[in-house]
Design a protein around this motif. Sequence first.
Motif, PDB file in Angstrom:
ATOM      1  N   LYS A   1       0.838  -1.201   0.000  1.00 46.94           N
ATOM      2  CA  LYS A   1       0.000   0.000   0.000  1.00 46.94           C
ATOM      3  C   LYS A   1       0.871   1.248   0.000  1.00 46.94           C
ATOM      4  O   LYS A   1       1.962   1.264   0.566  1.00 46.94           O
ATOM      5  CB  LYS A   1      -0.920  -0.004   1.223  1.00 46.94           C
ATOM      6  CG  LYS A   1      -1.889  -1.174   1.260  1.00 46.94           C
ATOM      7  CD  LYS A   1      -2.760  -1.135   2.496  1.00 46.94           C
ATOM      8  CE  LYS A   1      -3.727  -2.318   2.534  1.00 46.94           C
ATOM      9  NZ  LYS A   1      -4.571  -2.310   3.763  1.00 46.94           N
TER      10      LYS A   1
ATOM     11  N   ASP B   1      -0.359  -3.202  -6.226  1.00 54.46           N
ATOM     12  CA  ASP B   1      -1.088  -3.841  -7.319  1.00 54.46           C
ATOM     13  C   ASP B   1      -1.736  -2.768  -8.188  1.00 54.46           C
ATOM     14  O   ASP B   1      -2.803  -2.257  -7.884  1.00 54.46           O
ATOM     15  CB  ASP B   1      -2.148  -4.796  -6.768  1.00 54.46           C
ATOM     16  CG  ASP B   1      -2.863  -5.566  -7.872  1.00 54.46           C
ATOM     17  OD1 ASP B   1      -2.485  -5.400  -9.058  1.00 54.46           O
ATOM     18  OD2 ASP B   1      -3.800  -6.324  -7.564  1.00 54.46           O
TER      19      ASP B   1
ATOM     20  N   ASN C   1      -3.191  -3.092 -10.873  1.00 54.61           N
ATOM     21  CA  ASN C   1      -4.430  -3.534 -11.514  1.00 54.61           C
ATOM     22  C   ASN C   1      -5.671  -3.127 -10.731  1.00 54.61           C
ATOM     23  O   ASN C   1      -6.787  -3.287 -11.215  1.00 54.61           O
ATOM     24  CB  ASN C   1      -4.399  -5.055 -11.699  1.00 54.61           C
ATOM     25  CG  ASN C   1      -3.483  -5.460 -12.838  1.00 54.61           C
ATOM     26  OD1 ASN C   1      -3.766  -5.201 -14.003  1.00 54.61           O
ATOM     27  ND2 ASN C   1      -2.360  -6.077 -12.509  1.00 54.61           N
ATOM     28  N   GLN C   2      -5.491  -2.587  -9.531  1.00 49.19           N
ATOM     29  CA  GLN C   2      -6.622  -2.082  -8.758  1.00 49.19           C
ATOM     30  C   GLN C   2      -7.085  -0.719  -9.262  1.00 49.19           C
ATOM     31  O   GLN C   2      -8.200  -0.287  -8.975  1.00 49.19           O
ATOM     32  CB  GLN C   2      -6.233  -1.949  -7.285  1.00 49.19           C
ATOM     33  CG  GLN C   2      -5.853  -3.253  -6.610  1.00 49.19           C
ATOM     34  CD  GLN C   2      -5.380  -3.037  -5.181  1.00 49.19           C
ATOM     35  OE1 GLN C   2      -5.387  -1.927  -4.668  1.00 49.19           O
ATOM     36  NE2 GLN C   2      -4.961  -4.110  -4.538  1.00 49.19           N
TER      37      GLN C   2
END
Length: 243
Positions: free
Chosen positions: A6, A142, A144-145
Amino acid sequence: MINLTKADQTATISLAKGSSDIIVRAQWVDNGDGDDGNDDLDLRCSLLAPNGKMYLIDGEYRGALQEMPFAHHHGDVKSASFDAPGEEVITVARDIAKRAGGPVALCFSVYSALGNGAVSVASLRPVMKMSYGNDEVTCSFDFNQAPDAGNPTIYTYIIGYAIVTEKEVILAPSGKTSAPGQEETAWIFWRDSAIDVDIVGPAVFKGPQASESEPYNKKFRIPYRFENVTSAKKKGFLGSLFG
């Protein structure tokens, strides 16, 4: 090993013990779209010195460990597969802060040149791994989020950034990407002892397109320039004689 996923997470690597340099790896995988030509990412590092000067380290402007910017890119890698992920490596001198005269900020990004073919960078799942001795931290945000994850016109993804002092490295994932169609590079701003990172730096093209960098930067009125990046001039008629 520590894995940061994150943007608000951080990790610290102590430089108190050991004498090895800092190794940064960008890794990505084949996305399985059947086009091996677009599985090519370029690892870039924007480096901000204590005096406010900025340097670029990449496959063309590779840098050196014994002089500014005290970091070295190990060369361009142009492929990835399921069995062998693509990987580019930058070594940062362990004592970079001492040599540079104070804390140094680094922003690591991956770039997909348009000439390599259309691809969603997020689909290549880029991650950053920083190691020092036996310590290793992975930044694996990530991408892709994100709502624009499938957009093939987003060329730059920031995979992590760090501040290096004489005693430690503090690093974090980012998750920032360029706007669609934007060729700007990552740029760092000191904010007291912290940093801000934005993708507002000058475009830096390579190979046959190198001469297009400066016209692009002038067109979009980009005021920033890397200390070690020279402007490539277009060769006109008789350019081979007088270029």
